[in-house]
Design a protein around this motif. Structure first.
Motif, PDB file in Angstrom:
ATOM      1  N   ASN A 144       0.819  -1.209   0.000  1.00  0.00           N
ATOM      2  CA  ASN A 144       0.000   0.000   0.000  1.00  0.00           C
ATOM      3  C   ASN A 144       0.851   1.256   0.000  1.00  0.00           C
ATOM      4  OD1 ASN A 144      -2.272  -1.589   0.152  1.00  0.00           O
ATOM      5  ND2 ASN A 144      -2.341  -1.543   2.376  1.00  0.00           N
ATOM      6  N   ASP A 145       2.130   1.123   0.268  1.00  0.00           N
ATOM      7  CA  ASP A 145       2.999   2.291   0.383  1.00  0.00           C
ATOM      8  C   ASP A 145       3.513   2.726  -0.985  1.00  0.00           C
ATOM      9  OD1 ASP A 145       2.762   2.422   3.095  1.00  0.00           O
ATOM     10  OD2 ASP A 145       4.503   1.193   3.486  1.00  0.00           O
ATOM     11  N   SER A 146       3.633   4.031  -1.152  1.00  0.00           N
ATOM     12  CA  SER A 146       4.235   4.558  -2.382  1.00  0.00           C
ATOM     13  C   SER A 146       5.396   5.448  -1.955  1.00  0.00           C
ATOM     14  CB  SER A 146       3.214   5.341  -3.190  1.00  0.00           C
ATOM     15  OG  SER A 146       2.706   6.404  -2.436  1.00  0.00           O
ATOM     16  N   ILE A 147       6.588   4.906  -2.045  1.00  0.00           N
ATOM     17  CA  ILE A 147       7.783   5.672  -1.696  1.00  0.00           C
ATOM     18  C   ILE A 147       8.745   5.627  -2.868  1.00  0.00           C
ATOM     19  CG2 ILE A 147       7.547   5.169   0.757  1.00  0.00           C
ATOM     20  CD1 ILE A 147      10.019   3.347   0.440  1.00  0.00           C
ATOM     21  N   HIS A 148       9.636   6.575  -2.883  1.00  0.00           N
ATOM     22  CA  HIS A 148      10.710   6.611  -3.860  1.00  0.00           C
ATOM     23  C   HIS A 148      11.999   6.290  -3.105  1.00  0.00           C
ATOM     24  CE1 HIS A 148       7.618   8.784  -5.970  1.00  0.00           C
ATOM     25  NE2 HIS A 148       8.346   8.787  -7.061  1.00  0.00           N
ATOM     26  N   PHE A 149      12.734   5.332  -3.576  1.00  0.00           N
ATOM     27  CA  PHE A 149      13.982   4.992  -2.895  1.00  0.00           C
ATOM     28  C   PHE A 149      15.150   5.263  -3.826  1.00  0.00           C
ATOM     29  CE2 PHE A 149      12.864   1.244  -5.202  1.00  0.00           C
ATOM     30  CZ  PHE A 149      14.072   0.773  -5.675  1.00  0.00           C
ATOM     31  N   ASP A 150      16.315   5.492  -3.237  1.00  0.00           N
ATOM     32  CA  ASP A 150      17.508   5.777  -4.024  1.00  0.00           C
ATOM     33  C   ASP A 150      18.667   4.835  -3.708  1.00  0.00           C
ATOM     34  OD1 ASP A 150      17.800   6.819  -1.497  1.00  0.00           O
ATOM     35  OD2 ASP A 150      18.697   8.699  -2.135  1.00  0.00           O
ATOM     36  N   ARG A 151      18.443   3.901  -2.802  1.00  0.00           N
ATOM     37  CA  ARG A 151      19.495   2.931  -2.472  1.00  0.00           C
ATOM     38  C   ARG A 151      18.881   1.575  -2.166  1.00  0.00           C
ATOM     39  NH1 ARG A 151      23.539   6.510   1.385  1.00  0.00           N
ATOM     40  NH2 ARG A 151      23.570   8.292  -0.016  1.00  0.00           N
ATOM     41  N   ILE A 152      19.660   0.547  -2.409  1.00  0.00           N
ATOM     42  CA  ILE A 152      19.294  -0.813  -2.018  1.00  0.00           C
ATOM     43  C   ILE A 152      20.456  -1.353  -1.190  1.00  0.00           C
ATOM     44  CG2 ILE A 152      18.851  -3.162  -2.798  1.00  0.00           C
ATOM     45  CD1 ILE A 152      17.634  -2.055  -5.312  1.00  0.00           C
ATOM     46  N   TYR A 153      20.120  -1.903  -0.017  1.00  0.00           N
ATOM     47  CA  TYR A 153      21.122  -2.541   0.827  1.00  0.00           C
ATOM     48  C   TYR A 153      20.827  -4.038   0.889  1.00  0.00           C
ATOM     49  CZ  TYR A 153      22.794   1.956   2.553  1.00  0.00           C
ATOM     50  OH  TYR A 153      23.341   3.210   2.642  1.00  0.00           O
ATOM     51  N   LEU A 154      21.891  -4.823   0.826  1.00  0.00           N
ATOM     52  CA  LEU A 154      21.781  -6.274   0.980  1.00  0.00           C
ATOM     53  C   LEU A 154      22.651  -6.667   2.161  1.00  0.00           C
ATOM     54  CD1 LEU A 154      22.216  -5.704  -2.399  1.00  0.00           C
ATOM     55  CD2 LEU A 154      21.308  -7.984  -2.320  1.00  0.00           C
ATOM     56  N   ASN A 155      22.072  -7.387   3.114  1.00  0.00           N
ATOM     57  CA  ASN A 155      22.910  -7.853   4.214  1.00  0.00           C
ATOM     58  C   ASN A 155      23.750  -9.032   3.726  1.00  0.00           C
ATOM     59  OD1 ASN A 155      20.849  -9.797   4.105  1.00  0.00           O
ATOM     60  ND2 ASN A 155      21.054 -10.256   6.263  1.00  0.00           N
ATOM     61  N   VAL A 156      24.810  -9.329   4.446  1.00  0.00           N
ATOM     62  CA  VAL A 156      25.652 -10.480   4.103  1.00  0.00           C
ATOM     63  C   VAL A 156      25.337 -11.551   5.131  1.00  0.00           C
ATOM     64  CG1 VAL A 156      27.997 -11.279   3.718  1.00  0.00           C
ATOM     65  CG2 VAL A 156      27.401  -8.915   3.189  1.00  0.00           C
ATOM     66  N   PRO A 157      24.423 -12.473   4.790  1.00  0.00           N
ATOM     67  CA  PRO A 157      23.921 -13.421   5.789  1.00  0.00           C
ATOM     68  C   PRO A 157      24.788 -14.666   5.904  1.00  0.00           C
ATOM     69  CG  PRO A 157      22.744 -13.737   3.761  1.00  0.00           C
ATOM     70  CD  PRO A 157      23.732 -12.625   3.522  1.00  0.00           C
ATOM     71  N   ASN A 158      24.515 -15.436   6.961  1.00  0.00           N
ATOM     72  CA  ASN A 158      25.079 -16.780   7.057  1.00  0.00           C
ATOM     73  C   ASN A 158      24.364 -17.651   6.031  1.00  0.00           C
ATOM     74  OD1 ASN A 158      26.628 -15.936   9.244  1.00  0.00           O
ATOM     75  ND2 ASN A 158      24.989 -16.419  10.681  1.00  0.00           N
ATOM     76  N   GLU A 159      24.876 -18.851   5.814  1.00  0.00           N
ATOM     77  CA  GLU A 159      24.293 -19.733   4.808  1.00  0.00           C
ATOM     78  C   GLU A 159      22.851 -20.111   5.133  1.00  0.00           C
ATOM     79  OE1 GLU A 159      26.744 -23.101   4.091  1.00  0.00           O
ATOM     80  OE2 GLU A 159      28.509 -21.899   3.657  1.00  0.00           O
ATOM     81  N   LYS A 160      22.494 -20.193   6.415  1.00  0.00           N
ATOM     82  CA  LYS A 160      21.165 -20.658   6.803  1.00  0.00           C
ATOM     83  C   LYS A 160      20.142 -19.527   6.891  1.00  0.00           C
ATOM     84  CE  LYS A 160      23.076 -24.562   9.286  1.00  0.00           C
ATOM     85  NZ  LYS A 160      23.239 -25.221  10.555  1.00  0.00           N
ATOM     86  N   GLU A 161      20.583 -18.275   6.861  1.00  0.00           N
ATOM     87  CA  GLU A 161      19.678 -17.139   6.971  1.00  0.00           C
ATOM     88  C   GLU A 161      19.114 -16.765   5.609  1.00  0.00           C
ATOM     89  OE1 GLU A 161      21.840 -13.918   8.637  1.00  0.00           O
ATOM     90  OE2 GLU A 161      21.944 -14.802  10.621  1.00  0.00           O
ATOM     91  N   ALA A 162      17.940 -16.150   5.638  1.00  0.00           N
ATOM     92  CA  ALA A 162      17.363 -15.627   4.401  1.00  0.00           C
ATOM     93  C   ALA A 162      18.094 -14.341   4.010  1.00  0.00           C
ATOM     94  CB  ALA A 162      15.878 -15.340   4.593  1.00  0.00           C
ATOM     95  N   GLN A 163      18.264 -14.153   2.722  1.00  0.00           N
ATOM     96  CA  GLN A 163      18.892 -12.928   2.217  1.00  0.00           C
ATOM     97  C   GLN A 163      17.920 -11.768   2.409  1.00  0.00           C
ATOM     98  OE1 GLN A 163      22.041 -12.246   0.684  1.00  0.00           O
ATOM     99  NE2 GLN A 163      21.207 -10.236   1.167  1.00  0.00           N
ATOM    100  N   LYS A 164      18.361 -10.720   3.080  1.00  0.00           N
ATOM    101  CA  LYS A 164      17.534  -9.522   3.285  1.00  0.00           C
ATOM    102  C   LYS A 164      17.918  -8.468   2.244  1.00  0.00           C
ATOM    103  CE  LYS A 164      15.459 -10.729   7.147  1.00  0.00           C
ATOM    104  NZ  LYS A 164      14.063 -11.041   7.209  1.00  0.00           N
ATOM    105  N   VAL A 165      16.907  -7.838   1.673  1.00  0.00           N
ATOM    106  CA  VAL A 165      17.111  -6.745   0.720  1.00  0.00           C
ATOM    107  C   VAL A 165      16.309  -5.561   1.236  1.00  0.00           C
ATOM    108  CG1 VAL A 165      16.891  -5.992  -1.672  1.00  0.00           C
ATOM    109  CG2 VAL A 165      17.359  -8.403  -1.175  1.00  0.00           C
ATOM    110  N   TYR A 166      16.987  -4.427   1.435  1.00  0.00           N
ATOM    111  CA  TYR A 166      16.360  -3.228   1.988  1.00  0.00           C
ATOM    112  C   TYR A 166      16.303  -2.154   0.901  1.00  0.00           C
ATOM    113  CZ  TYR A 166      17.724  -5.543   6.328  1.00  0.00           C
ATOM    114  OH  TYR A 166      17.908  -6.454   7.336  1.00  0.00           O
TER     115      TYR A 166
END
Length: 196
Positions: A144-166
């Protein structure tokens, strides 16, 4: 004839001329028939090459943030490889429909420069609507949100964690957190991080 009657006659003529022009401006419409012909505008491609949206809308800089230092690269192969790989990921927002989290400036800067986790940052030249990103990537949740973003961050996870994308808006101090449940995503991000 005295001066006063000449002034009155001149003023009367000027008022009548003014009323005539005002009436014409209000009541006469120009003819737009020549603009109704759509064949006037021809569809001419800019070039022979067709591009997908992700080839046109793409990040311009790649940074790697570690707890100890910050790195960047002038070699576009890592940036292009990561951006192309991200097109195949399926992004999940969970059950929350109001996904953008708003931060204070202090908390926002603490999150970005956190020494708790390593991050890979993709920077764009301008703000991009989240709806545009949703049309390029595979999203399994409506937002429902309408935002404009200018960056994407990716965490560096362990093998068992889900990849997070911000998806981050530095102007509005908002962050949209998504996750990618692909082992290949973790491995790809870790490979880029380890080549720092």
């Amino acid at each position: 004839m005295n001066k006063e009657s000449i002034k009155s006659a001149t003023l009367t003529v000027l008022v009548i001329i003014s009323l005539f022009f005002t009436w014409n401006m209000w009541n006469l419409q120009p003819s737009y028939e020549e603009f109704q012909n759509n064949s006037f505008f021809e569809s001419v491609p800019i070039g022979p090459e067709r591009r997908t949206p992700y080839q046109v809308i793409r990040p311009r800089q790649l940074y790697i943030h570690t707890p100890e230092a910050h790195f960047s690269t002038l070699d576009d192969q890592y940036l292009d490889g990561l951006w192309t790989e991200m097109q195949d990921w399926n992004y999940s927002l969970g059950n929350n429909k109001n996904i953008a989290q708003t931060y204070t400036e202090e908390n926002f800067n603490n999150w970005i420069h956190s020494k708790a986790e390593a991050k890979i940052e993709l920077r764009f030249l301008d703000g991009i609507p989240l709806e545009t990103m949703k049309s390029m990537f595979e999203w399994d949740t409506e937002t429902n949100d309408s935002i404009h973003f200018d960056r994407i961050y990716l965490n560096v996870p362990n093998e068992k964690e889900a990849q997070k994308v911000y998806f981050v808006s530095t102007e509005n101090l908002k962050i949209v957190e998504t996750s990618v449940n692909l082992p290949d995503a973790n491995q790809f991000v870790s490979t880029i991080y380890n080549k720092k």
